[in-house]
Design an enzyme around this catalytic site. Structure first.
Site, PDB file in Angstrom:
ATOM      1  N   GLU A 161       0.806  -1.142   0.124  1.00 44.11           N
ATOM      2  CA  GLU A 161       0.056   0.027  -0.120  1.00 44.11           C
ATOM      3  C   GLU A 161       0.778   1.272   0.042  1.00 44.11           C
ATOM      4  OE1 GLU A 161      -3.537   1.876   2.670  1.00 44.11           O
ATOM      5  OE2 GLU A 161      -2.587   0.117   3.474  1.00 44.11           O
ATOM      6  N   GLU A 262     -12.942   2.660   3.844  1.00 44.41           N
ATOM      7  CA  GLU A 262     -12.021   3.021   4.744  1.00 44.41           C
ATOM      8  C   GLU A 262     -12.023   4.470   5.163  1.00 44.41           C
ATOM      9  OE1 GLU A 262      -7.649   1.094   5.763  1.00 44.41           O
ATOM     10  OE2 GLU A 262      -7.634   2.675   4.088  1.00 44.41           O
TER      11      GLU A 262
END
Length: 285
Positions: A161, A262
Protein backbone atom coordinates in the site's frame (compact mmCIF):
# COMPACT_ATOMS: atom_id res chain seq x y z
CA UNK A 1 -23.21 15.07 -1.16
CA UNK A 2 -24.42 12.93 1.73
CA UNK A 3 -27.68 11.24 0.88
CA UNK A 4 -27.05 11.19 -2.87
CA UNK A 5 -27.24 7.79 -4.45
CA UNK A 6 -24.61 6.47 -6.77
CA UNK A 7 -25.94 5.40 -10.12
CA UNK A 8 -23.11 2.92 -10.70
CA UNK A 9 -22.87 1.56 -7.16
CA UNK A 10 -24.55 -1.69 -8.11
CA UNK A 11 -21.54 -2.45 -10.32
CA UNK A 12 -19.12 -2.36 -7.36
CA UNK A 13 -18.28 -4.91 -4.71
CA UNK A 14 -17.98 -3.03 -1.43
CA UNK A 15 -16.61 -4.20 1.90
CA UNK A 16 -16.43 -2.37 5.22
CA UNK A 17 -13.16 -1.83 7.08
CA UNK A 18 -13.99 -2.70 10.69
CA UNK A 19 -10.83 -1.02 12.00
CA UNK A 20 -12.04 2.47 11.10
CA UNK A 21 -15.83 2.01 10.93
CA UNK A 22 -17.91 0.65 13.82
CA UNK A 23 -14.99 1.25 16.20
CA UNK A 24 -17.47 2.63 18.73
CA UNK A 25 -18.31 -1.04 19.28
CA UNK A 26 -16.13 -3.80 20.75
CA UNK A 27 -14.25 -5.73 18.06
CA UNK A 28 -16.41 -8.84 18.36
CA UNK A 29 -19.63 -6.86 17.81
CA UNK A 30 -18.50 -5.11 14.64
CA UNK A 31 -19.09 -7.92 12.10
CA UNK A 32 -22.75 -8.18 13.12
CA UNK A 33 -23.11 -4.40 12.96
CA UNK A 34 -21.78 -4.38 9.40
CA UNK A 35 -24.23 -7.14 8.52
CA UNK A 36 -27.09 -5.19 10.11
CA UNK A 37 -26.16 -2.23 7.88
CA UNK A 38 -26.60 -4.47 4.85
CA UNK A 39 -23.01 -5.44 4.07
CA UNK A 40 -21.82 -8.98 3.44
CA UNK A 41 -18.05 -8.43 3.35
CA UNK A 42 -15.54 -6.88 5.77
CA UNK A 43 -11.82 -6.23 6.10
CA UNK A 44 -9.55 -5.58 9.08
CA UNK A 45 -6.25 -4.08 10.06
CA UNK A 46 -4.39 -6.49 12.35
CA UNK A 47 -6.73 -6.15 15.35
CA UNK A 48 -4.27 -7.10 18.12
CA UNK A 49 -1.85 -4.17 17.97
CA UNK A 50 0.16 -5.38 20.96
CA UNK A 51 0.47 -8.97 19.82
CA UNK A 52 1.52 -10.47 16.51
CA UNK A 53 0.72 -13.90 17.96
CA UNK A 54 -2.50 -13.70 19.99
CA UNK A 55 -3.81 -16.74 21.82
CA UNK A 56 -5.98 -19.31 20.12
CA UNK A 57 -9.01 -18.21 22.13
CA UNK A 58 -8.78 -14.65 20.78
CA UNK A 59 -8.40 -15.83 17.20
CA UNK A 60 -11.27 -18.28 17.56
CA UNK A 61 -13.55 -15.65 19.12
CA UNK A 62 -13.05 -13.26 16.19
CA UNK A 63 -13.48 -16.08 13.68
CA UNK A 64 -16.76 -17.06 15.34
CA UNK A 65 -17.99 -13.44 15.38
CA UNK A 66 -17.33 -13.13 11.65
CA UNK A 67 -18.96 -16.46 10.86
CA UNK A 68 -21.96 -15.83 13.11
CA UNK A 69 -22.56 -12.48 11.42
CA UNK A 70 -22.64 -14.17 8.03
CA UNK A 71 -20.07 -11.83 6.52
CA UNK A 72 -17.02 -12.71 4.44
CA UNK A 73 -13.56 -11.54 5.52
CA UNK A 74 -12.04 -10.29 2.28
CA UNK A 75 -8.90 -8.53 3.54
CA UNK A 76 -6.57 -8.65 6.54
CA UNK A 77 -3.44 -6.70 7.42
CA UNK A 78 -0.36 -8.40 8.75
CA UNK A 79 0.90 -7.07 12.09
CA UNK A 80 1.78 -3.40 11.58
CA UNK A 81 2.69 -2.09 15.02
CA UNK A 82 0.55 0.56 16.73
CA UNK A 83 -2.07 1.20 14.06
CA UNK A 84 -3.94 3.44 14.52
CA UNK A 85 -1.12 5.29 16.21
CA UNK A 86 2.43 6.26 15.37
CA UNK A 87 3.37 3.14 13.40
CA UNK A 88 2.90 2.39 9.72
CA UNK A 89 4.06 -1.20 9.58
CA UNK A 90 6.87 -3.30 10.99
CA UNK A 91 8.48 -5.26 8.17
CA UNK A 92 11.22 -2.74 7.27
CA UNK A 93 12.18 -1.91 10.88
CA UNK A 94 15.31 -3.76 12.08
CA UNK A 95 15.25 -5.65 15.34
CA UNK A 96 12.20 -6.46 17.42
CA UNK A 97 9.56 -5.10 15.05
CA UNK A 98 10.85 -7.09 12.09
CA UNK A 99 10.91 -10.18 14.28
CA UNK A 100 7.34 -9.54 15.37
CA UNK A 101 6.29 -9.22 11.74
CA UNK A 102 7.93 -12.55 10.90
CA UNK A 103 6.28 -14.22 13.89
CA UNK A 104 2.93 -12.93 12.63
CA UNK A 105 3.19 -14.12 9.02
CA UNK A 106 1.91 -17.65 9.48
CA UNK A 107 -0.54 -16.64 12.22
CA UNK A 108 -2.17 -14.07 9.95
CA UNK A 109 -2.10 -16.37 6.93
CA UNK A 110 -3.64 -19.27 8.83
CA UNK A 111 -6.35 -17.03 10.27
CA UNK A 112 -7.10 -15.69 6.79
CA UNK A 113 -7.25 -19.22 5.38
CA UNK A 114 -9.67 -20.30 8.12
CA UNK A 115 -12.14 -17.68 6.88
CA UNK A 116 -11.50 -17.91 3.15
CA UNK A 117 -9.81 -14.50 3.05
CA UNK A 118 -7.78 -14.09 -0.14
CA UNK A 119 -5.90 -10.81 0.43
CA UNK A 120 -3.21 -9.96 3.00
CA UNK A 121 -1.89 -6.39 3.29
CA UNK A 122 1.70 -5.76 4.39
CA UNK A 123 2.37 -2.18 5.48
CA UNK A 124 5.97 -1.24 4.71
CA UNK A 125 6.94 0.64 7.87
CA UNK A 126 8.44 4.05 8.61
CA UNK A 127 11.99 5.14 8.02
CA UNK A 128 14.12 4.85 11.15
CA UNK A 129 16.60 7.57 12.12
CA UNK A 130 20.17 6.31 11.94
CA UNK A 131 19.38 3.35 9.68
CA UNK A 132 20.28 3.53 6.01
CA UNK A 133 17.28 3.46 3.70
CA UNK A 134 18.96 0.79 1.59
CA UNK A 135 19.30 -1.48 4.63
CA UNK A 136 15.62 -1.03 5.46
CA UNK A 137 14.64 -1.74 1.87
CA UNK A 138 16.71 -4.93 1.83
CA UNK A 139 15.06 -6.10 5.05
CA UNK A 140 11.67 -5.16 3.66
CA UNK A 141 12.22 -7.26 0.55
CA UNK A 142 13.26 -10.26 2.65
CA UNK A 143 10.13 -10.01 4.75
CA UNK A 144 7.83 -9.31 1.84
CA UNK A 145 9.15 -12.42 0.09
CA UNK A 146 8.27 -14.46 3.18
CA UNK A 147 4.84 -12.85 3.30
CA UNK A 148 4.23 -13.47 -0.41
CA UNK A 149 5.09 -17.14 0.01
CA UNK A 150 2.74 -17.46 2.97
CA UNK A 151 -0.03 -15.76 0.99
CA UNK A 152 0.60 -18.08 -1.94
CA UNK A 153 0.37 -21.08 0.40
CA UNK A 154 -3.24 -20.16 1.19
CA UNK A 155 -4.14 -19.06 -2.34
CA UNK A 156 -4.09 -15.36 -1.48
CA UNK A 157 -2.52 -12.20 -2.86
CA UNK A 158 -0.07 -9.95 -1.02
CA UNK A 159 -1.01 -6.28 -1.03
CA UNK A 160 1.46 -3.39 -0.81
CA UNK A 161 0.00 0.00 0.00
CA UNK A 162 0.90 3.59 -0.74
CA UNK A 163 0.10 6.02 2.08
CA UNK A 164 0.24 9.83 2.03
CA UNK A 165 3.14 12.08 2.88
CA UNK A 166 1.28 14.75 4.92
CA UNK A 167 -0.10 12.17 7.38
CA UNK A 168 2.74 9.64 7.19
CA UNK A 169 5.90 11.73 6.69
CA UNK A 170 8.28 8.89 7.62
CA UNK A 171 6.67 6.32 5.33
CA UNK A 172 8.68 5.90 2.13
CA UNK A 173 5.91 4.67 -0.17
CA UNK A 174 4.00 7.89 -0.79
CA UNK A 175 3.32 7.66 -4.51
CA UNK A 176 1.69 5.09 -6.73
CA UNK A 177 4.95 4.47 -8.67
CA UNK A 178 6.83 3.83 -5.41
CA UNK A 179 4.27 1.26 -4.28
CA UNK A 180 4.14 -0.47 -7.65
CA UNK A 181 7.94 -0.62 -7.80
CA UNK A 182 7.95 -2.64 -4.58
CA UNK A 183 5.21 -4.90 -5.98
CA UNK A 184 7.40 -5.54 -9.03
CA UNK A 185 10.48 -6.26 -6.90
CA UNK A 186 8.63 -8.78 -4.78
CA UNK A 187 7.19 -10.57 -7.79
CA UNK A 188 10.62 -10.66 -9.40
CA UNK A 189 12.17 -12.09 -6.23
CA UNK A 190 9.55 -14.80 -5.67
CA UNK A 191 8.49 -15.69 -9.19
CA UNK A 192 4.98 -16.17 -7.75
CA UNK A 193 3.34 -13.10 -9.26
CA UNK A 194 0.93 -12.75 -6.34
CA UNK A 195 2.02 -9.31 -5.09
CA UNK A 196 -0.42 -6.57 -6.01
CA UNK A 197 -0.83 -2.84 -5.48
CA UNK A 198 -3.34 -1.57 -2.92
CA UNK A 199 -4.73 1.57 -4.55
CA UNK A 200 -6.10 3.81 -1.81
CA UNK A 201 -7.67 6.75 -3.62
CA UNK A 202 -7.72 8.91 -0.50
CA UNK A 203 -3.99 8.54 0.15
CA UNK A 204 -3.14 9.11 -3.52
CA UNK A 205 -5.30 12.23 -3.64
CA UNK A 206 -3.59 13.56 -0.50
CA UNK A 207 -0.32 13.16 -2.38
CA UNK A 208 -1.69 15.27 -5.23
CA UNK A 209 -1.47 12.48 -7.78
CA UNK A 210 -3.35 12.47 -11.07
CA UNK A 211 -5.87 9.80 -10.16
CA UNK A 212 -7.23 9.05 -13.67
CA UNK A 213 -3.63 8.61 -14.84
CA UNK A 214 -2.79 6.34 -11.89
CA UNK A 215 -5.84 4.21 -12.67
CA UNK A 216 -4.94 3.98 -16.35
CA UNK A 217 -1.34 3.02 -15.59
CA UNK A 218 -1.77 0.66 -12.66
CA UNK A 219 -5.26 -0.87 -12.67
CA UNK A 220 -3.82 -4.11 -14.06
CA UNK A 221 -1.43 -4.40 -11.09
CA UNK A 222 -4.06 -3.47 -8.49
CA UNK A 223 -5.36 -6.15 -6.14
CA UNK A 224 -7.54 -3.99 -3.90
CA UNK A 225 -8.98 -0.49 -3.81
CA UNK A 226 -9.88 1.59 -0.75
CA UNK A 227 -11.81 4.84 -0.67
CA UNK A 228 -12.50 7.84 1.54
CA UNK A 229 -13.31 11.39 0.53
CA UNK A 230 -10.84 14.25 0.69
CA UNK A 231 -10.53 16.49 2.61
CA UNK A 232 -11.37 14.87 5.92
CA UNK A 233 -11.20 11.13 5.11
CA UNK A 234 -14.97 10.95 5.51
CA UNK A 235 -17.71 9.16 3.62
CA UNK A 236 -18.11 9.74 -0.12
CA UNK A 237 -19.84 13.07 -0.64
CA UNK A 238 -18.33 14.76 2.41
CA UNK A 239 -15.39 16.09 0.39
CA UNK A 240 -14.58 16.86 -3.21
CA UNK A 241 -13.15 13.63 -4.65
CA UNK A 242 -15.15 12.36 -7.67
CA UNK A 243 -15.17 8.84 -6.25
CA UNK A 244 -18.04 7.52 -8.34
CA UNK A 245 -16.29 8.62 -11.52
CA UNK A 246 -12.96 7.18 -10.37
CA UNK A 247 -14.47 3.79 -9.55
CA UNK A 248 -16.17 3.82 -12.93
CA UNK A 249 -12.78 4.43 -14.54
CA UNK A 250 -11.33 1.51 -12.58
CA UNK A 251 -14.06 -0.80 -13.84
CA UNK A 252 -13.52 0.34 -17.42
CA UNK A 253 -9.80 -0.36 -16.94
CA UNK A 254 -10.64 -3.94 -15.96
CA UNK A 255 -10.63 -3.81 -12.16
CA UNK A 256 -13.28 -6.17 -10.78
CA UNK A 257 -12.06 -6.54 -7.20
CA UNK A 258 -13.24 -5.24 -3.87
CA UNK A 259 -13.66 -1.60 -2.93
CA UNK A 260 -12.91 -1.19 0.77
CA UNK A 261 -14.79 1.51 2.66
CA UNK A 262 -11.97 2.85 4.82
CA UNK A 263 -13.32 6.18 5.98
CA UNK A 264 -14.17 7.92 9.24
CA UNK A 265 -17.85 8.12 10.14
CA UNK A 266 -17.48 11.61 11.57
CA UNK A 267 -19.54 12.73 14.53
CA UNK A 268 -22.28 10.16 14.01
CA UNK A 269 -22.67 6.43 14.60
CA UNK A 270 -21.02 4.34 11.90
CA UNK A 271 -24.37 2.85 10.90
CA UNK A 272 -25.44 6.34 9.79
CA UNK A 273 -22.38 6.86 7.59
CA UNK A 274 -23.61 4.87 4.59
CA UNK A 275 -26.43 7.11 3.41
CA UNK A 276 -24.54 7.76 0.17
CA UNK A 277 -24.85 4.08 -0.81
CA UNK A 278 -28.22 2.56 -1.73
CA UNK A 279 -29.16 -0.35 0.54
CA UNK A 280 -29.42 -2.70 -2.41
CA UNK A 281 -25.80 -1.95 -3.38
CA UNK A 282 -24.30 -2.94 -0.03
CA UNK A 283 -24.49 -6.73 -0.27
CA UNK A 284 -21.69 -8.11 -2.42
CA UNK A 285 -22.67 -9.86 -5.60
Amino acid sequence: MPGSEWGTATEQRFNVNLSILFTELPLLERPAAAAAAGFTAVELWWPWVDSPTPGRSELDALKKAIEDAGVQLTGLNFYAGQLPGPDRGALSIPGTESERFRANIDVAADFARSLGCKALNALYGNRVEGVEAAAQDALALENLVLAARAADRIGAILLIETLNQPESPLYPLVSAPAGVAVVDRVNEATGLGNARFLMDLYHLSMNGEDLPSVIERYAAKTGHVQIADNPGRGAPGTGTLPLEDLLGRLRKAGYEGWVGLEYKPGDRPSAAAFDWLPAEARAAR
